[in-house]
Design a protein around this motif. Structure first.
Motif, mmCIF file in Angstrom:
data_model
loop_
_atom_site.group_PDB
_atom_site.id
_atom_site.type_symbol
_atom_site.label_atom_id
_atom_site.label_comp_id
_atom_site.label_asym_id
_atom_site.label_seq_id
_atom_site.Cartn_x
_atom_site.Cartn_y
_atom_site.Cartn_z
ATOM 1 N N ALA A 1 0.816 -1.276 0.106
ATOM 2 C CA ALA A 1 -0.092 0.035 -0.281
ATOM 3 C C ALA A 1 0.996 1.379 0.064
ATOM 4 O O ALA A 1 2.104 1.170 0.175
ATOM 5 C CB ALA A 1 -0.730 -0.007 1.195
ATOM 6 N N CYS A 2 0.323 2.375 -0.409
ATOM 7 C CA CYS A 2 1.064 3.693 -0.377
ATOM 8 C C CYS A 2 0.726 4.557 0.755
ATOM 9 O O CYS A 2 1.200 5.721 0.819
ATOM 10 C CB CYS A 2 0.579 4.485 -1.669
ATOM 11 S SG CYS A 2 -0.941 5.075 -1.854
ATOM 12 N N GLY B 1 -2.263 6.041 1.070
ATOM 13 C CA GLY B 1 -3.353 7.048 0.861
ATOM 14 C C GLY B 1 -4.450 6.541 1.293
ATOM 15 O O GLY B 1 -5.371 7.457 1.776
ATOM 16 N N CYS B 2 -4.830 5.307 1.413
ATOM 17 C CA CYS B 2 -6.003 4.777 2.159
ATOM 18 C C CYS B 2 -5.922 5.277 3.657
ATOM 19 O O CYS B 2 -7.261 5.655 4.147
ATOM 20 C CB CYS B 2 -6.113 3.336 1.885
ATOM 21 S SG CYS B 2 -6.499 2.794 0.280
ATOM 22 N N GLY C 1 -9.901 0.373 -0.224
ATOM 23 C CA GLY C 1 -9.102 0.731 -1.126
ATOM 24 C C GLY C 1 -8.929 -0.291 -2.458
ATOM 25 O O GLY C 1 -9.196 -1.459 -2.389
ATOM 26 N N SER C 2 -8.673 0.351 -3.731
ATOM 27 C CA SER C 2 -8.680 -0.513 -4.668
ATOM 28 C C SER C 2 -7.420 -1.556 -4.542
ATOM 29 O O SER C 2 -7.684 -2.426 -5.489
ATOM 30 C CB SER C 2 -8.591 0.487 -6.181
ATOM 31 O OG SER C 2 -9.734 1.102 -6.136
ATOM 32 N N CYS C 3 -6.488 -1.229 -4.094
ATOM 33 C CA CYS C 3 -5.449 -2.127 -4.162
ATOM 34 C C CYS C 3 -5.801 -3.381 -3.413
ATOM 35 O O CYS C 3 -5.495 -4.352 -3.859
ATOM 36 C CB CYS C 3 -4.025 -1.793 -3.332
ATOM 37 S SG CYS C 3 -3.327 -0.165 -4.308
ATOM 38 N N GLY D 1 -12.022 2.148 -4.296
ATOM 39 C CA GLY D 1 -11.583 3.747 -4.580
ATOM 40 C C GLY D 1 -10.017 3.746 -4.298
ATOM 41 O O GLY D 1 -9.468 3.227 -3.605
ATOM 42 N N CYS D 2 -9.497 4.738 -4.908
ATOM 43 C CA CYS D 2 -7.902 4.933 -4.997
ATOM 44 C C CYS D 2 -7.811 6.549 -4.723
ATOM 45 O O CYS D 2 -7.728 7.266 -5.717
ATOM 46 C CB CYS D 2 -7.012 4.303 -6.101
ATOM 47 S SG CYS D 2 -5.500 4.677 -6.073
ATOM 48 N N PRO D 3 -7.895 7.042 -3.809
ATOM 49 C CA PRO D 3 -8.312 6.167 -2.307
ATOM 50 C C PRO D 3 -9.775 6.257 -2.122
ATOM 51 O O PRO D 3 -10.563 7.014 -2.781
ATOM 52 C CB PRO D 3 -7.665 7.167 -1.143
ATOM 53 C CG PRO D 3 -7.669 8.436 -1.777
ATOM 54 C CD PRO D 3 -7.566 8.414 -3.356
#
Ligand code: SF4
Ligand code: SF4
Ligand code: SF4
Length: 314
Positions: free
Chosen positions: A12-13, A15-16, A94-96, A158-160
């Motif tokens: 993950a980044c 962002g979520c 989140g989309s990931c 969603g991203c995010p």
């Protein structure tokens, strides 16, 4: 008594997690009812005991588990399985986590091709062998969504994801519900632009070309982005990104939907459906650069993206 929550990030980044914080004032109302027992983005909770004195990875038990990020390596699998074992209701955030997300674009290539490029092939890289150390987790064969590895109870794409959706799902759980989902409608269903069912002629415009719109006027005076000849994935993407603010988030910013909420329903085939939608208004899908990647931008998990078989040499 507050509900215990464990939160984890996999591939993950963050962002979520920022989106959780972006719940804003409503989060202040929710917080007294939540007891975060584990959340690495905020609390330095060690996996192997606070002094590293345990032999097995442990995450505290919680009623609600939240995971962001997809699964890209063996550590991600280990953490995700522990989250599943220790939590009663598991949310993929989140989309990931829900679809593989942007990192699953890598699924178009075999792992050895990627390693060859990253560690030796890229012009800006000093060539080096692949990492080989017991502390570096091994890659999985593909980047996967969380539900390809464990059972997931609630998916918030969603991203995010929009903060309102996170608050809505958590509120539903606090009210004693065990599920939450978005209604099955498309981004186009929530978009107020003008539609004439016919696209402008010529090859599909690239995203750095300008759309036509009057910034002084509302979206209801702008022509549909697909009909302006630029790819907008609204027809095949699940609606909900704007929360209560109405029109799709990207279209509000006068740019195309890139599909971050993923397919409208499980089992849908967005690439096939989008090609149909394009053809029906006179767009030529063949003129879309990098078609497979663009149409599966956030949904490369679940086998949607995989390396193509090598073409025979002619
Ligand atoms: S879904 Fe987007 S914001 Fe969330 S972890 Fe993935 S890339 Fe980051
Ligand atoms: S294709 Fe895009 S711009 Fe057109 S209606 Fe759908 S979401 Fe709106
Ligand atoms: S318009 Fe599309 S890409 Fe943009 S936030 Fe909404 S679902 Fe995601």
């Amino acid at each position: 008594m507050p509900v215990k929550v464990a939160e984890e990030w996999l591939n993950a980044c963050a962002g979520c997690e920022i989106s959780i914080l972006n719940i804003g004032d409503a989060l202040l109302d929710l917080l007294p009812e939540l007891d975060f027992v584990h959340i690495p983005v905020l609390i330095d909770h060690k996996y192997y005991g606070q002094r590293g004195d345990k032999d097995t990875l442990e995450i505290p038990e919680a009623v609600v588990g939240i995971v962001s990020g997809g699964v890209r390596n063996e550590e991600n699998i280990h953490v995700l399985e522990e989250m599943r074992a220790k939590t009663q209701i598991l949310i993929a955030l989140g989309s990931c986590a829900v679809h593989g997300g942007i990192p699953a674009q890598a699924n178009m290539f075999a792992s050895d091709e990627i390693f060859e490029w990253v560690f030796r092939g890229s012009p800006s890289t000093d060539a080096a062998p692949d990492p080989d150390h017991p502390n570096v987790p091994k890659w999985t064969a593909a980047c996967q969504a969380a539900d390809e590895v464990v059972k997931v109870d609630i998916a918030i794409p969603g991203c995010p994801p929009h903060p309102e959706l996170i608050a809505e799902a958590i509120t539903a759980l606090l009210e004693g519900k065990t599920s939450w989902s978005l209604p099955e409608k498309s981004v186009c269903d929530t978009c107020p632009v003008i539609r004439e069912e016919k696209s402008s002629e010529g090859p599909i415009k690239r995203c750095f070309e300008n759309l036509e719109f009057d910034p002084e006027q509302g979206l209801d005076k702008m022509r549909c982005i697909n009909e302006q000849g630029m790819l907008c994935l609204g027809p095949v993407t699940l609606a909900g990104c704007a929360g209560s603010s109405g029109a799709p988030r990207c279209v509000q910013a006068r740019t195309a939907c890139r599909g971050c909420f993923g397919p409208i329903r499980k089992g849908a085939r967005p690439m096939v459906d989008m090609m149909g939608a394009m053809t029906s208004i006179g767009m030529d899908p063949k003129s879309l650069v990098d078609r497979r990647a663009i149409m599966n931008r956030y949904i490369g998990g679940h086998g949607n993206l995989r390396p193509l078989p090598a073409r025979p040499v002619r």
